[in-house]
Motif scaffolding. Structure first.
Motif, mmCIF file in Angstrom:
data_model
loop_
_atom_site.group_PDB
_atom_site.id
_atom_site.type_symbol
_atom_site.label_atom_id
_atom_site.label_comp_id
_atom_site.label_asym_id
_atom_site.label_seq_id
_atom_site.Cartn_x
_atom_site.Cartn_y
_atom_site.Cartn_z
ATOM 1 N N ALA A 106 0.564 -1.267 0.461
ATOM 2 C CA ALA A 106 -0.154 0.233 -0.171
ATOM 3 C C ALA A 106 1.402 1.357 -0.099
ATOM 4 O O ALA A 106 0.605 2.249 -0.706
ATOM 5 N N ALA A 141 0.643 3.405 -3.090
ATOM 6 C CA ALA A 141 -0.600 4.281 -3.244
ATOM 7 C C ALA A 141 -1.626 4.064 -3.631
ATOM 8 O O ALA A 141 -2.854 4.712 -3.739
ATOM 9 N N MET A 142 -2.213 2.348 -3.111
ATOM 10 C CA MET A 142 -3.424 1.975 -3.834
ATOM 11 C C MET A 142 -4.440 1.468 -2.801
ATOM 12 O O MET A 142 -4.490 1.594 -1.982
ATOM 13 N N ARG A 143 -5.953 1.969 -2.900
ATOM 14 C CA ARG A 143 -7.136 1.303 -2.274
ATOM 15 C C ARG A 143 -7.064 0.322 -1.741
ATOM 16 O O ARG A 143 -6.423 -0.585 -1.965
ATOM 17 N N ARG A 144 -7.272 -0.149 -0.423
ATOM 18 C CA ARG A 144 -7.643 -1.168 0.341
ATOM 19 C C ARG A 144 -8.187 -2.256 -1.343
ATOM 20 O O ARG A 144 -7.393 -3.240 -1.591
ATOM 21 N N SER A 196 -11.388 1.076 -10.728
ATOM 22 C CA SER A 196 -11.057 2.141 -9.552
ATOM 23 C C SER A 196 -11.922 2.067 -8.861
ATOM 24 O O SER A 196 -13.907 1.887 -9.642
ATOM 25 N N HIS A 253 -6.937 3.479 5.615
ATOM 26 C CA HIS A 253 -6.872 4.618 4.842
ATOM 27 C C HIS A 253 -5.518 5.292 4.405
ATOM 28 O O HIS A 253 -5.609 6.203 3.504
ATOM 29 N N ARG A 285 -3.077 5.582 2.043
ATOM 30 C CA ARG A 285 -3.068 6.110 1.037
ATOM 31 C C ARG A 285 -2.504 7.259 1.274
ATOM 32 O O ARG A 285 -1.751 8.099 0.348
ATOM 33 N N HIS A 286 -3.017 8.298 2.164
ATOM 34 C CA HIS A 286 -2.282 9.750 2.508
ATOM 35 C C HIS A 286 -0.788 9.433 2.808
ATOM 36 O O HIS A 286 -0.583 10.464 1.671
ATOM 37 N N ILE A 319 0.883 8.485 -0.598
ATOM 38 C CA ILE A 319 0.561 10.213 -2.454
ATOM 39 C C ILE A 319 1.365 11.471 -1.191
ATOM 40 O O ILE A 319 1.934 12.189 -2.400
ATOM 41 N N SER A 368 -1.959 7.486 -8.437
ATOM 42 C CA SER A 368 -3.255 7.452 -7.807
ATOM 43 C C SER A 368 -4.809 7.377 -7.804
ATOM 44 O O SER A 368 -6.025 6.489 -7.981
ATOM 45 N N TYR A 418 -5.551 13.892 -0.087
ATOM 46 C CA TYR A 418 -4.288 13.011 0.759
ATOM 47 C C TYR A 418 -3.033 12.667 0.688
ATOM 48 O O TYR A 418 -2.139 12.321 0.075
#
Length: 356
Positions: free
Chosen positions: A200, A204-207, A230, A289, A292-293, A296, A313, A324
């Motif tokens: 992650a 920077a990918m989402r769960r 996405s 999450h 991800r912040h 990025i 992202s 983010y």
């Protein structure tokens, strides 16, 4: 549909439509009867006529929720979480009300009740923002019932007031927290948690995007990964760092099929593992999450431009991307001092000595 018949020298027409009362009238000419029937049908299509209260009296809100849960939700992304939310909603007394008597006031009472209840596994009550997310599937349910199922309803959530503050998160990893997290994973049973955390931060990918990765999406030769769909509904291709590739290579084997998941763990299981992990590492206020912040923000600190970061992202607008990105103050300060010219430094020293 309209039914016409001639009786005693007059044309009798009857219009039936599910959810609406039966409309009937007699005319001297067949042309007038057909014209009237078409007018009534157009009014049905535009929902200009009142609904059949008898039909709505026989259906409860629970009936509508169950049908939506069983027929519509399984086709949606994130169906597992949405099913849990709807099942919990079905336990409340509001679901026993018939659609005929359901009003915005009923949901206002439900809103007030939920805002007073403690959040799951927490002494704090649910926030208005979280409640708004829970009500979103119900709002979609009412729209779907009107359009797809032709149930003549008014969405009672449209007039519901719910004051939501923009409490955007700025949480980043503090010094030593990543090492504490990875060290705490060694005491857990699921060995996928540690590589998921590192992956992650590297991508920077989402769960949901991470847990949907199949090995056919990975191009080890070009060091890239295809994300077919996405959150925004678009696909994208992102570059993979060497640590990310190393993780995927370690998870693959000779018996791995292209359709196999790289990280075979459900979102609910990962969330529970994350809660146990942060508690074990004694880290507070950190959500998954937030990784991800962190990722990025690190991309910007590496010097990547806004379009380059957005291509990784998946954000479509600058405003979304900036939510983010939270630069490290230490990194910003270091760049400011590194960019200062000798003349400016001399000027600063002069201004400081002149003020003494």
């Amino acid at each position: 549909m309209a039914t016409l018949r001639k009786r005693n020298g007059r044309w009798q027409v009857q219009v039936r439509r599910q959810g609406f009362p039966i409309q009937s009238r007699s005319f001297l000419s067949k042309a007038d009867a057909n014209e009237w029937a078409r007018t009534i049908e157009r009014q049905h299509d535009r929902h200009e006529l009142g609904p059949d209260r008898k039909a709505l009296k026989s259906m409860t809100l629970a009936d509508l929720v169950i049908r939506y849960r069983d027929e519509v939700v399984p086709k949606k992304r994130g169906s597992e979480v949405e099913t849990i939310l709807l099942n919990r909603f079905l336990r409340y007394p509001i679901c026993r009300k018939t659609l005929n008597g359901l009003t915005t006031a009923d949901f206002a009472a439900y809103r007030d009740l939920r805002l007073k209840e403690p959040k799951h596994r927490s002494d704090k009550p649910i926030t208005p923002k979280s409640l708004k997310r829970e009500l979103s599937p119900l709002s979609h349910m009412f729209r779907h019932a009107v359009i797809e199922w032709e149930i003549p309803l008014r969405n009672p959530l449209e007039g519901l007031k719910l004051k939501v503050t923009d409490n955007k998160r700025e949480r980043r990893l503090l010094a030593g927290e990543l090492n504490r997290l990875l060290e705490a994973t060694k005491k857990g049973r699921n060995k996928l948690v540690a590589p998921i955390i590192v992956f992650a931060l590297e991508t920077a990918m989402r769960r949901g995007e991470i847990l949907s990765i199949q090995f056919r999406h990975v191009d080890f030769g070009r060091l890239s990964l295809v994300i077919p769909e996405s959150k925004s509904g678009y696909s994208r291709v992102i570059p993979l760092t060497h640590p990310a590739v190393t993780i995927l290579e370690a998870l693959s084997s000779k018996n791995t099929k292209p359709s196999d998941l790289a990280f075979p763990i459900t979102p609910i299981a990962l969330r529970l593992q994350w809660d146990r992990l942060t508690a074990r590492a004694e880290i507070h206020g950190l959500n998954f999450h937030d990784l991800r912040h962190e990722a990025i923000s690190r991309l910007f600190e590496l010097g990547l431009t806004v379009p380059e970061v957005a291509s990784i992202s998946g954000h479509k607008t600058l405003a979304q991307l900036m939510r983010y990105s939270h630069a490290s103050q230490e990194a910003v300060r270091a760049k400011l001092y590194a960019a200062q010219s000798p003349d400016r430094l001399i000027g600063e020293r002069y201004s400081q000595t002149s003020m003494v």
